[in-house]
Design an enzyme around this catalytic site. Structure first.
Site, PDB file in Angstrom:
ATOM      1  N   SER A 144       0.803  -1.301  -0.020  1.00 54.25           N
ATOM      2  CA  SER A 144      -0.029  -0.047   0.038  1.00 54.25           C
ATOM      3  C   SER A 144       0.861   1.230  -0.054  1.00 54.25           C
ATOM      4  O   SER A 144       2.046   1.298   0.502  1.00 54.25           O
ATOM      5  CB  SER A 144      -0.956  -0.048   1.128  1.00 54.25           C
ATOM      6  OG  SER A 144      -1.643   1.227   1.208  1.00 54.25           O
ATOM      7  N   TYR A 157      -1.831   0.028  10.453  1.00 52.12           N
ATOM      8  CA  TYR A 157      -1.991  -0.592   9.192  1.00 52.12           C
ATOM      9  C   TYR A 157      -0.815  -0.190   8.323  1.00 52.12           C
ATOM     10  O   TYR A 157      -0.340  -0.805   7.653  1.00 52.12           O
ATOM     11  CB  TYR A 157      -3.478  -0.218   8.562  1.00 52.12           C
ATOM     12  CG  TYR A 157      -3.509  -0.473   7.277  1.00 52.12           C
ATOM     13  CD1 TYR A 157      -3.979  -1.532   6.632  1.00 52.12           C
ATOM     14  CD2 TYR A 157      -3.290   0.666   6.198  1.00 52.12           C
ATOM     15  CE1 TYR A 157      -4.031  -1.666   5.195  1.00 52.12           C
ATOM     16  CE2 TYR A 157      -3.281   0.657   4.713  1.00 52.12           C
ATOM     17  CZ  TYR A 157      -3.820  -0.921   4.354  1.00 52.12           C
ATOM     18  OH  TYR A 157      -4.041  -1.007   3.118  1.00 52.12           O
TER      19      TYR A 157
END
Length: 270
Positions: A144, A157
């Site tokens: 990501s 995250y």
């Protein structure tokens, strides 16, 4: 372009929604034997039908929860009926909640870390011995842009995705001598153009309203800090745009590429 993937066995985790679904169908179009992994049986059955229609030599759905340490063995057992695994796409990921780290519950950290990193480590660890024995294989991890710059209010995250990027690099060094390539695709926010593309477990499924609930009490000022502008006139990537890069990296056309992390971000990191 002929990706030279016909008949190869490819495992895609998190395969029933959004990016994973698009990667599965992209690989299917190249004639692979697809092993699609997810938790939603109905979405898995639909995906198998679509994969066959797209051109997969074979396609099977394995209902498995990768938070279970026994899941990789179950998946590989199913894959063995099709042949030796040539391609692994580690796509499981997401976030359990959102907010500032100082306000977070330490009991929640392990969930985000395991969802994004632990699942990937276990699946890769189970798959590698077969690839090493054959001196061939391609692994594509889905990271990501959060792991590159840090997504505001998604601290754990972001850290877990950064770990995925780091693991990609070190594993590429380790297994390159065995003829195995390891790369990572790091998307910005990604959605599917098909409203039916979200399985029951997806954060984007309308019944879950994950983002609405996660940021319900976030102030306008903090929401502004969360946003990153692209330079292409739209705020998100489409799943097929992420998938096309993942399929390329899994193919022989990318035979001299390894240890790389590629953003698909619309220029948001510029």
């Amino acid at each position: 372009m002929d990706m030279q993937m016909t008949g190869r066995v490819a495992i895609v985790t998190g395969a029933t929604a959004n990016i994973g679904r698009a990667i599965s169908l992209g690989l299917a179009a190249e004639g692979v034997k697809l092993v699609a992994v997810g938790r939603d049986q109905a979405a898995g059955a639909r995906l198998v039908e679509q994969a066959i229609a797209a051109g997969a030599q074979d396609a099977r759905f394995v209902a498995a929860d990768l938070s279970d340490p026994a899941a990789p063995g179950q998946i590989l057992a199913a894959a063995s009926a099709l042949g030796e695994v040539a391609i692994l796409v580690n796509n499981v990921g997401g976030n359990i909640g959102a907010g500032f780290f100082v306000d977070s519950d330490p009991a929640s950290w392990a969930g985000d870390i395991d969802l994004n990193l632990g699942t990937l480590l276990r699946m890769t660890h189970a798959t590698l011995p077969g690839m090493i024995a054959r001196k061939a294989g391609a692994i594509v991890n889905i990271g990501s842009t959060a792991g590159i710059v840090g997504d505001y209010m998604l601290p754990v995250y972001s850290a877990a995705k950064a770990a995925v990027h780091g693991f990609t690099k070190v594993l590429a060094k380790e297994v390159g001598p065995h003829g195995i390539r390891v790369n990572c695709v790091a998307p910005y926010g990604t959605v599917s153009r098909d409203p039916a593309a979200f399985s029951s477990g997806s954060r984007f499924h309308p019944d879950r309203n994950f983002f609405g609930r996660a940021f319900a009490s976030t102030s306008p000022k903090d929401m502004e800090k969360r946003s990153r502008q692209t330079v292409l006139g739209r705020p998100v990537a489409f799943a097929e745009e992420v998938a096309s890069l993942a399929v390329y990296l899994a193919s022989d056309q990318a035979g001299f590429i390894t240890g790389q992390v590629y953003p698909v971000d619309g220029g948001s990191l510029l």
